[in-house]
Design an enzyme around this catalytic site. Structure first.
Site, short mmCIF file in Angstrom:
data_model
loop_
_atom_site.label_atom_id
_atom_site.label_comp_id
_atom_site.label_asym_id
_atom_site.label_seq_id
_atom_site.Cartn_x
_atom_site.Cartn_y
_atom_site.Cartn_z
N SER A 6 -2.31 -4.56 -4.01
CA SER A 6 -3.73 -4.55 -3.63
C SER A 6 -4.23 -3.22 -3.09
CB SER A 6 -4.00 -5.65 -2.60
OG SER A 6 -4.03 -6.91 -3.24
N LYS A 63 -7.25 -1.68 -4.74
CA LYS A 63 -8.64 -1.94 -4.36
C LYS A 63 -9.30 -0.70 -3.76
CE LYS A 63 -8.14 -6.93 -3.51
NZ LYS A 63 -6.73 -7.15 -3.83
N SER A 74 -8.55 -8.19 1.69
CA SER A 74 -7.98 -8.03 0.35
C SER A 74 -8.47 -9.11 -0.60
CB SER A 74 -6.44 -8.04 0.41
OG SER A 74 -5.91 -7.39 -0.72
#
Length: 471
Positions: A116, A119, A302
């Site tokens: 993640s 991102k 997240s």
């Protein structure tokens, strides 16, 4: 006493020799440089020709303005926490964000899956292409048949079916009941439709194209509640429970949104899929929070769904296309504005769930220098980062706990987790006051405890600051 002419010549010659000896080389040098005219005026018998001796060539070497000083010997080692077996296939880089000097490097130039942490790239690209004030819209237009309206998705995954005044998991999201109110008011205000019921709702999700599920994703993420199918029209990220961040997702997000809107309209209209007619009159429209807010919402906990929505709209607005295959070009196009080399980046999705994403730790440490300085439009990204022991995914009970809590409040970073990797990247305000940017990858057959190993190493970086040794 008279001096004979012969004796006078001898005396003059002697004086000349003495004078020449006094002058030394200067006198001979002067003779050697006599002009041709002077030689012509001299009596022929006195001219002596000879081959001059070449002057030796001396090599002139540049002298530095100042001798370079000795390199700083850094003595703070993190060899212990870096050798923790829980880190498995370990990569990391740490940079002094003030000077740009790489203090620590283990495979920093090798592009690998990021989980993640990706991102961060999605958010930076969205802020570049869309800008912090951009809002996604969901609108309703008149259909082609009597009593028909078309609900047109514009990529806002936060649109909520909860009643206005309630907050879904997405604070500040627009509500379907407000959109329905606008549509009814416009319908009743038009003499051509006033007094007639709305009998049909058409759902148009054509803004996105291609697969709704990225092939490399594990399907369990849908049922476990971490990822929906990605469509341009959905409500509450297609959660079964709109108030919970983690909630199972469904098999038909567009249908869920259509039926929720039909309920909000009242009167029991039917729901079918289709596309809006070109140039149709707009009956109502609601808008998402600005991108600056959406970036912070996706980073802090997240959120996969917002990240995928941002990635797709960014690709569309960048002119790359509207499918998963468009994200490589769309995201890297947005990132190019920050002046960093994107040639090693591999972008399969916007959330980092795919193991096919690849980013070198060195790219992240460079980008985070710009984030720390809030260059260009990057301030929402900085503001959205979780903070160790205080906010978001770094405030959970299993992060920066125990001895690692000494770095509480000092680490602003994005977390990452997929089945075969844990990651953390961001900014450390070290104990000695040095700002550091860092990226840590723990890849392979990792267990959940890899998080604690990453936190311990991050806290060690915090201890060392600018005295961090690369040994």
């Amino acid at each position: 006493m008279a001096v004979s002419g012969k004796r006078r010549a001898i005396l003059i010659a002697s004086a000349a020799v003495a004078y020449a000896l006094v002058l030394g080389g200067a006198g001979w040098a002067g003779a050697a440089t006599a002009s041709t005219a002077e030689l012509k005026r001299a009596p022929a018998a006195s001219v002596v020709t000879s081959t001059p001796t070449p002057t030796p060539t001396v090599e002139v070497r540049a002298v530095p303005a100042a001798a370079p000083g000795p390199s700083r010997l850094r003595t703070c080692s993190v060899a212990g926490p870096a050798s923790d077996g829980r880190l498995q296939q370990f990569q990391a880089q740490v940079v002094n964000a003030s000077t740009g000097e790489v203090l620590y490097d283990r495979g920093g130039g090798t592009a690998s899956r990021t989980a993640s942490v990706l991102k961060v790239l999605t958010s930076a690209a969205a802020l570049s292409v869309l800008g912090p004030d951009y809002r996604m819209s969901t609108r309703v237009v008149r259909g082609t048949e009597p009593g028909q309206v078309v609900l047109v998705g514009g990529g806002d995954v936060t649109l909520s079916r909860t009643p206005s005044g309630d907050e879904s998991t997405y604070s500040g999201a627009p509500h379907l009941d407000e959109l329905a109110r606008q549509v009814r008011a416009a319908w009743d205000a038009d003499p051509a439709t006033a007094g007639t019921p709305i009998t049909s709702v058409v759902t148009d999700a054509s803004y996105f194209s291609g697969d709704a599920w990225e092939p490399s994703w594990n399907r369990k993420e849908l049922y476990d509640g971490y990822m929906p199918q990605i469509t341009a029209l959905m409500v509450d990220g297609d959660r079964e429970n709109p108030y919970r961040s983690t909630s199972p997702r469904g098999e038909d997000p567009v249908g869920r949104a259509g039926w929720a809107f039909a309920d909000a309209l009242g009167g029991g209209p039917s729901v079918v899929s289709g596309t809006a007619p070109a140039g149709a009159a707009v009956l109502g429209q609601v808008y998402s929070q600005p991108v600056s807010t959406l970036v912070q919402q996706t980073l802090i906990v997240s959120d996969n769904t917002i990240a995928e929505g941002l990635a797709r709209v960014t690709a569309i607005e960048a002119g790359a296309g509207s499918s998963f295959s468009s994200l490589q070009q769309g995201i890297t196009s947005g990132l190019s504005a920050y002046g960093l080399d994107t040639s090693q980046l591999r972008i399969a999705d916007g959330s980092g769930l795919s193991g096919n994403n690849a980013v070198p730790p060195s790219y992240l440490t460079s980008l985070f220098v710009k984030v720390m300085n809030k260059e260009a439009n990057l301030w929402p990204l900085y503001d959205g980062l979780p903070i160790s022991g205080q906010t978001g995914s770094l405030s959970y009970s299993d992060r920066f706990s125990g001895d690692s809590s000494r770095a509480d409040g000092a680490v602003h970073a994005k977390t990452g987790w997929i089945d075969d990797g844990y990651t953390l990247s961001g900014i450390i305000y070290a104990a000695d006051g040095t700002p550091l940017t860092f990226a840590i990858y723990a890849l392979g057959d990792v267990s959940d405890s890899a998080k604690q190993a990453i936190d311990a190493l991050t806290a060690a970086f915090w201890d060392c600051g600018n005295n961090l040794s690369n040994l």
